[in-house]
Design a protein around this motif. Structure first.
Motif, PDB file in Angstrom:
ATOM      1  N   THR A 285      34.017  42.423  43.275  1.00 33.25           N
ATOM      2  CA  THR A 285      32.855  42.575  44.152  1.00 33.25           C
ATOM      3  C   THR A 285      32.941  41.530  45.256  1.00 33.25           C
ATOM      4  O   THR A 285      33.067  40.332  44.990  1.00 33.25           O
ATOM      5  CB  THR A 285      31.541  42.404  43.352  1.00 33.25           C
ATOM      6  OG1 THR A 285      31.481  43.389  42.318  1.00 33.25           O
ATOM      7  CG2 THR A 285      30.330  42.553  44.260  1.00 33.25           C
TER       8      THR A 285
ATOM      9  N   ASN B   9      24.949  42.165  51.862  1.00 31.57           N
ATOM     10  CA  ASN B   9      26.075  42.607  52.687  1.00 31.57           C
ATOM     11  C   ASN B   9      27.355  42.689  51.861  1.00 31.57           C
ATOM     12  O   ASN B   9      28.350  42.028  52.143  1.00 31.57           O
ATOM     13  CB  ASN B   9      26.264  41.654  53.880  1.00 31.57           C
ATOM     14  CG  ASN B   9      25.159  41.801  54.921  1.00 31.57           C
ATOM     15  OD1 ASN B   9      25.104  42.797  55.631  1.00 31.57           O
ATOM     16  ND2 ASN B   9      24.283  40.800  54.974  1.00 31.57           N
TER      17      ASN B   9
ATOM     18  N   ASP C 240      32.254  57.115  45.822  1.00 29.24           N
ATOM     19  CA  ASP C 240      32.439  55.699  46.151  1.00 29.24           C
ATOM     20  C   ASP C 240      33.796  55.213  45.650  1.00 29.24           C
ATOM     21  O   ASP C 240      34.441  54.379  46.298  1.00 29.24           O
ATOM     22  CB  ASP C 240      31.327  54.856  45.513  1.00 29.24           C
ATOM     23  CG  ASP C 240      29.983  55.071  46.165  1.00 29.24           C
ATOM     24  OD1 ASP C 240      29.949  55.604  47.286  1.00 29.24           O
ATOM     25  OD2 ASP C 240      28.958  54.716  45.548  1.00 29.24           O
TER      26      ASP C 240
ATOM     27  N   LYS D 165      35.090  52.162  47.770  1.00 26.59           N
ATOM     28  CA  LYS D 165      33.887  51.342  47.912  1.00 26.59           C
ATOM     29  C   LYS D 165      33.544  50.643  46.605  1.00 26.59           C
ATOM     30  O   LYS D 165      32.860  49.620  46.602  1.00 26.59           O
ATOM     31  CB  LYS D 165      32.715  52.205  48.371  1.00 26.59           C
ATOM     32  CG  LYS D 165      32.874  52.755  49.776  1.00 26.59           C
ATOM     33  CD  LYS D 165      31.702  53.639  50.162  1.00 26.59           C
ATOM     34  CE  LYS D 165      31.883  54.215  51.560  1.00 26.59           C
ATOM     35  NZ  LYS D 165      30.763  55.140  51.921  1.00 26.59           N
TER      36      LYS D 165
ATOM     37  N   VAL E 263      30.599  44.564  50.680  1.00 27.94           N
ATOM     38  CA  VAL E 263      31.501  45.564  51.255  1.00 27.94           C
ATOM     39  C   VAL E 263      32.326  46.275  50.182  1.00 27.94           C
ATOM     40  O   VAL E 263      32.890  47.346  50.434  1.00 27.94           O
ATOM     41  CB  VAL E 263      32.450  44.918  52.294  1.00 27.94           C
ATOM     42  CG1 VAL E 263      31.649  44.383  53.469  1.00 27.94           C
ATOM     43  CG2 VAL E 263      33.292  43.805  51.672  1.00 27.94           C
ATOM     44  N   GLN E 264      32.394  45.687  49.003  1.00 25.55           N
ATOM     45  CA  GLN E 264      33.119  46.319  47.903  1.00 25.55           C
ATOM     46  C   GLN E 264      32.475  45.902  46.581  1.00 25.55           C
ATOM     47  O   GLN E 264      32.261  44.718  46.344  1.00 25.55           O
ATOM     48  CB  GLN E 264      34.593  45.901  47.904  1.00 25.55           C
ATOM     49  CG  GLN E 264      35.410  46.456  46.739  1.00 25.55           C
ATOM     50  CD  GLN E 264      36.837  45.932  46.753  1.00 25.55           C
ATOM     51  OE1 GLN E 264      37.593  46.193  47.680  1.00 25.55           O
ATOM     52  NE2 GLN E 264      37.207  45.173  45.718  1.00 25.55           N
ATOM     53  N   TYR E 265      32.145  46.899  45.761  1.00 23.61           N
ATOM     54  CA  TYR E 265      31.569  46.628  44.445  1.00 23.61           C
ATOM     55  C   TYR E 265      32.640  46.750  43.365  1.00 23.61           C
ATOM     56  O   TYR E 265      33.594  47.514  43.486  1.00 23.61           O
ATOM     57  CB  TYR E 265      30.437  47.593  44.139  1.00 23.61           C
ATOM     58  CG  TYR E 265      29.137  47.283  44.843  1.00 23.61           C
ATOM     59  CD1 TYR E 265      28.197  46.452  44.241  1.00 23.61           C
ATOM     60  CD2 TYR E 265      28.857  47.808  46.100  1.00 23.61           C
ATOM     61  CE1 TYR E 265      26.987  46.157  44.879  1.00 23.61           C
ATOM     62  CE2 TYR E 265      27.659  47.524  46.744  1.00 23.61           C
ATOM     63  CZ  TYR E 265      26.733  46.691  46.125  1.00 23.61           C
ATOM     64  OH  TYR E 265      25.544  46.398  46.757  1.00 23.61           O
TER      65      TYR E 265
ATOM     66  N   ASP F  92      31.519  40.283  49.283  1.00 24.35           N
ATOM     67  CA  ASP F  92      30.603  40.448  50.411  1.00 24.35           C
ATOM     68  C   ASP F  92      31.389  40.385  51.729  1.00 24.35           C
ATOM     69  O   ASP F  92      32.619  40.252  51.730  1.00 24.35           O
ATOM     70  CB  ASP F  92      29.475  39.409  50.361  1.00 24.35           C
ATOM     71  CG  ASP F  92      29.942  37.984  50.683  1.00 24.35           C
ATOM     72  OD1 ASP F  92      31.125  37.789  51.060  1.00 24.35           O
ATOM     73  OD2 ASP F  92      29.126  37.056  50.544  1.00 24.35           O
ATOM     74  N   ASN F  93      30.697  40.486  52.843  1.00 18.51           N
ATOM     75  CA  ASN F  93      31.391  40.561  54.132  1.00 18.51           C
ATOM     76  C   ASN F  93      32.025  39.237  54.553  1.00 18.51           C
ATOM     77  O   ASN F  93      32.736  39.165  55.563  1.00 18.51           O
ATOM     78  CB  ASN F  93      30.440  41.065  55.230  1.00 18.51           C
ATOM     79  CG  ASN F  93      29.227  40.182  55.409  1.00 18.51           C
ATOM     80  OD1 ASN F  93      29.004  39.245  54.631  1.00 18.51           O
ATOM     81  ND2 ASN F  93      28.425  40.475  56.424  1.00 18.51           N
TER      82      ASN F  93
END
Length: 441
Positions: free
Chosen positions: A191, A208, A279, A284, A210-212, A193-194
């Protein structure tokens, strides 16, 4: 439970739930029987076959029906497929009108209610002369209700884990998680964030991402996961004869709480996720919990993916499992030839289960299961067969396990994953709602 009363409940309220072939030891003889059955008539015998497939597996089943119709001229199968809930409502309407389908697919937990209503013909099952040794114990057991067999096994399926090989490699991971601790640790690592930070790092921006690391369906499948996690703690409160619900509040709360924490505490699962498989195919999310029926979509996506059994979070291995079976509705207007033709078609499906394995579903028949082992991704699900747990064929399963709001299991799922409700309160409400249904007999 009287047919008139139950059919009104099921048809009007649409409470029948969604859940989620085998090759017999004498496949050539079975395929030949379809031709010989109708060879005495100039016109083919028409039989109606209904099922609830609407995903990638639908095209595979259509192809099987087309293949059967093309291989012989004595029987013609008309195939109808729609969502399971309207399918069963339509079935009850046609049953009352005297025009039910000749073959109807369903799940083991639905057998109880329909057998109590007297709408399933177990005599045709006897005439099919199935051999128990041809099937897995899991599949065979799911065709019985109160020691009477009402169905022919078709397939089995269960929850498992899919993972994105490229994202795993990028994160330095070499194997899928096997435990709850490993799942959390890997999901956090996956996971991002940006700013490239992970949830367990200072400054992580949960608004924010970007990938989980993980995704899963946020509908009735939340209950299915919780059901597995309750079983992982050595408890299974559901059976076909229960007249009162006795949930272990602590174990039930721990099951729902683990799933909640993945979303709200560890922040590795998207809140309110709509389509985990989409996703996943668009990278994602790096892992998803889902069933083998998604494999055709994954195979068509071009993604490099792998599969693994559902992780062992608590004391022992367990995964939610289900099956699809084929039944013969009682049809007083049906001729002996039509009934024989229906049996011939079902046994043909049994003999061609290797083709059904291409749908992602795992054939119930042992020979078909062997064919499935050679297909990508199936082995991980097959490995879960011995610890998969079925929901019971309870006479009130339509209400107890319905995927339609406001059913007990959907309410529990939404309270856990969407509303972040206290898991002990979820357990208490689930038991209360189920006991209210059980009391109304």
């Amino acid at each position: 439970m009287k047919f008139k009363r139950v059919s009104a409940i099921l048809a009007s309220a649409a409470l029948i739930t969604t859940l989620f072939t085998a090759c017999s030891s004498n496949g050539n003889e079975q395929q030949g029987s379809a031709s010989s059955t109708a060879g005495n008539s100039n016109a083919p015998i028409k039989i109606d076959y209904w099922g609830g497939w609407t995903g990638p597996d639908l095209e595979t089943m259509k192809g099987l029906v087309d293949k059967f119709n093309a291989e012989q001229s004595g029987i013609h199968v008309e195939f109808t497929s729609m969502q399971w809930t309207p399918l069963f409502a339509k079935f009850l309407t046609e049953m009352k009108g005297g025009e039910p389908p000749d073959v109807l697919a369903m799940h083991p937990f639905e057998i109880g209610q329909f057998s109590e209503m007297g709408v399933l013909d177990n005599k045709q099952i006897e005439a099919a002369k199935l051999n128990e040794s041809d099937y897995s114990e899991f599949a065979w057991g799911g065709t019985f209700y109160k020691d009477t067999q009402y169905a022919v096994p078709l397939d089995v399926h269960m929850h498992g884990l899919y993972f994105n090989k490229a994202l795993f490699e990028k994160a330095g991971l070499t194997a899928a998680p096997q435990t709850g601790e490993e799942l959390i640790e890997m999901a956090q690592k996956l996971t991002i964030d940006n700013n490239g930070k992970h949830p367990n790092e200072s400054g992580f921006d949960e608004n924010n991402i970007v990938q989980y690391g993980l995704g899963f369906n946020m509908n009735h499948h939340i209950f299915y996961q919780a059901y597995a996690l309750i079983n992982q703690q050595g408890d299974n409160p559901f059976n076909e004869s229960m007249d009162k619900m006795e949930l272990d509040e602590e174990k039930t709360a721990k099951a729902f709480g683990f799933l909640q924490d993945l979303v709200f505490k560890y922040k590795v699962v998207p809140k309110g996720e709509k389509s985990p498989v989409d996703d996943f195919t668009t990278s994602k999310v790096a892992m998803i919990f889902d069933g083998p029926w998604q494999m055709p979509k994954l195979e068509a996506s071009g993604l490099q993916w792998g599969s693994a059994p559902y992780p062992q979070v608590f004391d022992k291995k367990a995964a939610w499992g289900a099956a699809e079976v084929l039944t013969f509705p009682v049809n007083k207007k049906g001729s002996a030839e039509e009934k024989e033709a229906s049996i011939s078609f079902v046994k043909w499906l049994d003999a061609n289960s290797a083709d059904w394995a291409k749908s992602g579903q795992l054939p119930s028949n042992n020979a078909g299961m062997e064919s499935a082992k050679g297909l990508e991704g199936r082995e991980a699900f097959i490995a879960s067969l011995d610890n998969a747990v079925l929901l019971p064929a309870h006479p009130q399963s339509a209400q107890l396990f319905s995927s339609t709001a406001p059913s007990p299991i959907l309410t529990a799922a939404q309270d856990a994953i969407l509303n972040n409700k206290d898991p002990h309160e979820i357990a208490k409400q689930l038991m209360k709602d189920m006991n209210a249904i059980l009391a109304d007999q």
